[in-house]
Scaffold this motif. Structure first.
Motif, short mmCIF file in Angstrom:
data_model
loop_
_atom_site.label_atom_id
_atom_site.label_comp_id
_atom_site.label_asym_id
_atom_site.label_seq_id
_atom_site.Cartn_x
_atom_site.Cartn_y
_atom_site.Cartn_z
N UNK A 169 61.41 49.08 76.56
CA UNK A 169 62.19 48.59 75.42
C UNK A 169 63.39 49.49 75.19
N UNK A 170 64.22 49.15 74.19
CA UNK A 170 65.25 50.07 73.71
C UNK A 170 65.38 49.91 72.20
N UNK A 171 65.96 50.91 71.56
CA UNK A 171 65.88 51.03 70.11
C UNK A 171 66.43 49.88 69.31
N UNK A 172 67.57 49.30 69.73
CA UNK A 172 68.21 48.27 68.91
C UNK A 172 67.79 46.86 69.29
N UNK A 173 66.87 46.72 70.22
CA UNK A 173 66.42 45.40 70.66
C UNK A 173 65.55 44.73 69.59
N UNK A 174 65.96 43.56 69.08
CA UNK A 174 65.16 42.90 68.04
C UNK A 174 63.74 42.56 68.49
N UNK A 221 64.86 40.48 80.54
CA UNK A 221 64.88 40.48 79.09
C UNK A 221 64.00 41.61 78.55
N UNK A 222 64.29 42.02 77.33
CA UNK A 222 63.59 43.15 76.71
C UNK A 222 62.86 42.67 75.46
N UNK A 223 61.59 43.12 75.28
CA UNK A 223 60.85 44.10 76.06
C UNK A 223 59.94 43.42 77.08
N UNK A 224 59.25 44.24 77.88
CA UNK A 224 58.09 43.76 78.62
C UNK A 224 57.02 44.84 78.56
N UNK A 225 55.78 44.40 78.74
CA UNK A 225 54.63 45.30 78.61
C UNK A 225 54.02 45.52 79.98
N UNK A 226 53.73 46.77 80.30
CA UNK A 226 53.07 47.13 81.54
C UNK A 226 51.68 47.68 81.24
N UNK A 240 64.71 39.57 63.81
CA UNK A 240 66.14 39.23 63.83
C UNK A 240 66.80 39.58 62.51
N UNK A 241 66.06 39.50 61.40
CA UNK A 241 66.60 39.91 60.11
C UNK A 241 66.73 41.44 60.04
N UNK A 281 69.41 46.55 59.48
CA UNK A 281 69.35 47.94 59.94
C UNK A 281 70.46 48.28 60.93
N UNK A 282 70.77 47.37 61.83
CA UNK A 282 71.73 47.67 62.89
C UNK A 282 73.16 47.20 62.59
#
Length: 320
Positions: free
Chosen positions: A10-15, A54-59, A187-188, A193-194
């Motif tokens: 993931x990354x920090x700003x990804x909804x 696409x982000x995120x994915x789980x391993x 998304x809200x 926040x961003x």
């Protein structure tokens, strides 16, 4: 028996990442955190997914779970309590979450990334902003997108409807959050926040802000940083789980396409980010597909996709 770590890429700003981070917190899970780039190239990502970016994915070991809706199912099976899908809400919570992850999400993103919002998000980083815009444009090929003014009107209406729900309850459908809350929140959260310069849209619906505060208090669980190459090493030394040990409920083969198990196939998103992942179809249940593929760095992998929102096609062999 050792239970493999949950590794979230993931990354920090990804909804959608925030959606899953909060689900981790709700279930009080421990997880490994791999930060991925927000734009291409993503060599470590593609090594694990085979194309999906696409982000995120789980391993989980050598099993890769794509799409936040499928990740929610996996986490529900890994830790059933507290439930994301309470029995009395199982159907309506999923339907509402699907609306929130699609219609509400794209409305909110169009509103947030209008010129004023984009300038705020990438303040002092014009090159990154340009790269992000170009990357997302490539991922939106053939998509119809709202204009910012239309998105603003729609978002105001959606906020009023959400407000009427959380004025009656602590959360959307009652005293406890369900999957609909997590799908609606992210998304809200991105706007509030961003992209704070546009967060005044919430002023008319204070009950929504109070609900968002309750959601934020859930937190992200117990996370530990992990490097991308270390996650690939985890996959390389692991074996994909057999059906009985998989973190998805196993069910019988459901053939809606006339494509047999063992066939070479591709899976792509119906719309956004339609890069294909190819592999051998080893499972097609009523809820998800599983492809077997191999990578020179990550080894043998099973990559899982939900049925809803994805297109399965057989890959015809050339020549022969």
């Amino acid at each position: 028996m050792h239970t493999p770590d949950l590794i979230l890429h993931h990354y920090g700003t990804s909804p959608f990442s925030e959606k899953i981070r909060l689900v981790m917190g709700r279930k009080k899970l421990a997880w490994k955190s791999v930060i991925v780039p927000s734009v291409m190239p993503k060599p470590d990502v593609v090594a694990l997914t085979g194309g999906y970016r696409r982000t995120p994915f789980l391993q989980v070991g050598a099993d890769i779970y794509c799409d936040s809706s499928l990740i929610c199912d996996v986490l529900e099976h890994a830790q059933p309590e507290p439930p994301l899908y309470p029995p009395h809400l199982r159907g309506c919570s999923r339907v509402f979450a699907q609306w929130a992850d699609t219609t509400l999400f794209w409305t909110a993103m169009t509103y947030a990334l209008q010129p004023k919002g984009a300038a705020h998000l990438f303040t002092g980083q014009p090159e990154i902003g340009q790269a992000f815009a170009a990357d997302r444009k490539a991922m939106r090929v053939n998509m119809t997108q709202l204009r910012p003014a239309d998105a603003t009107s729609a978002l105001r209406s959606y906020l009023r409807r959400i407000s009427s729900m959380v004025e009656e309850h602590e959360f959307l459908f009652g005293a406890e959050p369900c999957v609909a809350d997590f799908a609606t929140y992210h998304s809200l959260w991105f706007i509030r926040v961003q992209v704070t310069v546009l967060a005044d849209i919430f002023a008319a619906t204070p009950a929504v802000l109070e609900w968002m505060d309750r959601m934020a208090e859930i937190g992200h669980g117990r996370l530990e940083p992990l490097a991308g190459d270390a996650a690939i090493a985890v996959a390389a030394r692991s074996e994909p789980a057999i059906a009985e040990e998989n973190l998805l409920v196993h069910s019988a083969f459901q053939d809606d396409h006339g494509i047999r198990l063992g066939s070479r196939v591709s899976i792509t998103s119906e719309s956004f980010g339609a890069e294909p992942t190819e592999g051998e179809l080893v499972s097609a249940t009523r809820t998800h597909y599983t492809l077997r593929r191999s990578d020179e760095r990550a080894g043998l992998l099973h990559v899982h996709f939900p049925r809803i929102g994805y297109v399965l096609r057989e890959v015809r062999q050339q020549g022969g």
